[in-house]
Design a protein around this motif. Structure first.
Motif, PDB file in Angstrom:
ATOM      1  N   GLU A  39      22.659 -22.482  -8.790  1.00 31.07           N
ATOM      2  CA  GLU A  39      21.877 -23.699  -8.516  1.00 31.07           C
ATOM      3  C   GLU A  39      21.454 -24.387  -9.816  1.00 31.07           C
ATOM      4  OE1 GLU A  39      21.268 -25.402  -5.672  1.00 31.07           O
ATOM      5  OE2 GLU A  39      22.635 -23.955  -4.763  1.00 31.07           O
ATOM      6  N   ARG A  40      21.244 -23.598 -10.888  1.00 31.01           N
ATOM      7  CA  ARG A  40      20.836 -24.180 -12.178  1.00 31.01           C
ATOM      8  C   ARG A  40      21.929 -25.076 -12.754  1.00 31.01           C
ATOM      9  NH1 ARG A  40      19.276 -18.483 -14.107  1.00 31.01           N
ATOM     10  NH2 ARG A  40      21.492 -18.618 -14.489  1.00 31.01           N
ATOM     11  N   ASP A  41      23.181 -24.848 -12.321  1.00 37.17           N
ATOM     12  CA  ASP A  41      24.291 -25.666 -12.813  1.00 37.17           C
ATOM     13  C   ASP A  41      24.503 -26.924 -11.983  1.00 37.17           C
ATOM     14  OD1 ASP A  41      25.002 -24.090 -15.028  1.00 37.17           O
ATOM     15  OD2 ASP A  41      26.156 -22.729 -13.747  1.00 37.17           O
ATOM     16  N   LYS A  42      23.857 -26.983 -10.826  1.00 38.09           N
ATOM     17  CA  LYS A  42      24.017 -28.160  -9.960  1.00 38.09           C
ATOM     18  C   LYS A  42      22.990 -29.219 -10.365  1.00 38.09           C
ATOM     19  CE  LYS A  42      26.022 -25.938  -5.931  1.00 38.09           C
ATOM     20  NZ  LYS A  42      25.845 -25.688  -4.491  1.00 38.09           N
ATOM     21  N   ILE A  43      23.181 -29.721 -11.568  1.00 34.25           N
ATOM     22  CA  ILE A  43      22.285 -30.743 -12.105  1.00 34.25           C
ATOM     23  C   ILE A  43      23.086 -32.010 -12.358  1.00 34.25           C
ATOM     24  CG2 ILE A  43      20.642 -29.098 -13.123  1.00 34.25           C
ATOM     25  CD1 ILE A  43      22.126 -29.533 -15.827  1.00 34.25           C
ATOM     26  N   GLU A  52      33.614 -39.227  -4.054  1.00 30.15           N
ATOM     27  CA  GLU A  52      32.781 -39.596  -2.911  1.00 30.15           C
ATOM     28  C   GLU A  52      31.897 -38.423  -2.519  1.00 30.15           C
ATOM     29  OE1 GLU A  52      35.114 -41.085   0.309  1.00 30.15           O
ATOM     30  OE2 GLU A  52      35.629 -42.918  -0.756  1.00 30.15           O
ATOM     31  N   SER A  53      32.449 -37.204  -2.650  1.00 30.70           N
ATOM     32  CA  SER A  53      31.683 -35.997  -2.352  1.00 30.70           C
ATOM     33  C   SER A  53      30.951 -35.572  -3.616  1.00 30.70           C
ATOM     34  CB  SER A  53      32.611 -34.857  -1.936  1.00 30.70           C
ATOM     35  OG  SER A  53      33.504 -35.285  -0.942  1.00 30.70           O
ATOM     36  N   GLN A  54      29.949 -34.731  -3.426  1.00 32.33           N
ATOM     37  CA  GLN A  54      29.258 -34.163  -4.583  1.00 32.33           C
ATOM     38  C   GLN A  54      30.157 -33.087  -5.183  1.00 32.33           C
ATOM     39  OE1 GLN A  54      25.896 -34.567  -5.617  1.00 32.33           O
ATOM     40  NE2 GLN A  54      24.865 -35.500  -3.896  1.00 32.33           N
ATOM     41  N   VAL A  55      30.446 -33.203  -6.470  1.00 30.32           N
ATOM     42  CA  VAL A  55      31.198 -32.172  -7.181  1.00 30.32           C
ATOM     43  C   VAL A  55      30.482 -31.910  -8.495  1.00 30.32           C
ATOM     44  CG1 VAL A  55      33.392 -31.553  -8.292  1.00 30.32           C
ATOM     45  CG2 VAL A  55      33.414 -32.865  -6.173  1.00 30.32           C
ATOM     46  N   TRP A  56      30.252 -30.636  -8.773  1.00 33.00           N
ATOM     47  CA  TRP A  56      29.665 -30.233 -10.048  1.00 33.00           C
ATOM     48  C   TRP A  56      30.702 -29.426 -10.807  1.00 33.00           C
ATOM     49  CZ3 TRP A  56      27.183 -29.996  -5.392  1.00 33.00           C
ATOM     50  CH2 TRP A  56      26.037 -30.792  -5.245  1.00 33.00           C
ATOM     51  N   LEU A  57      30.717 -29.583 -12.123  1.00 31.84           N
ATOM     52  CA  LEU A  57      31.712 -28.911 -12.949  1.00 31.84           C
ATOM     53  C   LEU A  57      31.071 -28.408 -14.232  1.00 31.84           C
ATOM     54  CD1 LEU A  57      34.849 -28.425 -13.493  1.00 31.84           C
ATOM     55  CD2 LEU A  57      34.698 -30.525 -14.840  1.00 31.84           C
ATOM     56  N   VAL A  58      31.358 -27.160 -14.569  1.00 33.06           N
ATOM     57  CA  VAL A  58      30.959 -26.606 -15.865  1.00 33.06           C
ATOM     58  C   VAL A  58      32.197 -25.965 -16.478  1.00 33.06           C
ATOM     59  CG1 VAL A  58      28.529 -26.227 -15.255  1.00 33.06           C
ATOM     60  CG2 VAL A  58      30.203 -24.426 -14.816  1.00 33.06           C
ATOM     61  N   GLY A  59      32.215 -25.900 -17.785  1.00 29.62           N
ATOM     62  CA  GLY A  59      33.364 -25.294 -18.454  1.00 29.62           C
ATOM     63  C   GLY A  59      32.967 -24.723 -19.794  1.00 29.62           C
ATOM     64  N   GLU A  60      33.689 -23.713 -20.206  1.00 26.37           N
ATOM     65  CA  GLU A  60      33.484 -23.187 -21.550  1.00 26.37           C
ATOM     66  C   GLU A  60      34.809 -22.708 -22.120  1.00 26.37           C
ATOM     67  OE1 GLU A  60      31.049 -19.691 -22.032  1.00 26.37           O
ATOM     68  OE2 GLU A  60      31.617 -18.943 -20.074  1.00 26.37           O
ATOM     69  N   ALA A  70      33.493 -24.853 -10.598  1.00 28.64           N
ATOM     70  CA  ALA A  70      33.104 -26.083  -9.916  1.00 28.64           C
ATOM     71  C   ALA A  70      32.629 -25.758  -8.516  1.00 28.64           C
ATOM     72  CB  ALA A  70      34.289 -27.045  -9.846  1.00 28.64           C
ATOM     73  N   SER A  71      31.927 -26.709  -7.942  1.00 30.51           N
ATOM     74  CA  SER A  71      31.455 -26.560  -6.570  1.00 30.51           C
ATOM     75  C   SER A  71      31.437 -27.938  -5.929  1.00 30.51           C
ATOM     76  CB  SER A  71      30.050 -25.959  -6.570  1.00 30.51           C
ATOM     77  OG  SER A  71      29.637 -25.718  -5.245  1.00 30.51           O
TER      78      SER A  71
END
Length: 135
Positions: A39-43, A52-60, A70-71
């Motif tokens: 949830e901390r990454d869903k910022i 159009e949809s909510q998409v969250w992405l992190v990478g390293e 991603a979610s």
């Protein structure tokens, strides 16, 4: 360019599909396997704009190879994003720049099912990955 093992596994699994129903079911299964983001990454900073949809992405980047997570709140998009991650995870920044999104979904037999808005959304996700790789 050789495909990451997960991408090859995706191609192999979709190659056995003879109908859209089978592909759709497989797409949903890929989406279910997508690890849930913390949830901390869903910022807002991690939200991909252009979907159009909510998409969250992190990478390293570890040892020169990218790992993305991603979610999405939409089931179909989760599946498409999971397949995109299968294609790009483990790539170098240079290889990431060369990923051909339409070709990848065409190889999977999913390109006809990509509406323009879904296609734009996936392009936005890939673009965000490239931005992260260059930052």
């Amino acid at each position: 360019m050789t495909l990451p093992a997960q991408a090859q596994a995706a191609l192999d699994s979709f190659a056995g599909c003879t109908s859209w129903e089978q592909r759709a079911r497989l797409l949903m299964q890929w989406g279910q396997r997508l690890s849930e983001l913390d949830e901390r990454d869903k910022i807002e900073a991690n939200r991909v704009h252009g979907c159009e949809s909510q998409v969250w992405l992190v990478g390293e980047c570890k040892d020169g190879h990218w790992q993305f997570a991603a979610s999405s709140d939409a089931r179909l998009i989760r599946g498409l994003v999971a397949l995109l991650l299968a294609r790009v995870n483990g790539l170098s920044t240079q290889e990431l720049k060369q990923v051909d999104l339409p070709d990848w979904f065409d190889q999977l037999g999913l390109s006809r099912q990509l509406s323009p808005s879904r296609s734009n959304g996936l392009n936005a996700v890939l673009q965000r990955m490239r931005e992260l790789a260059l930052s």
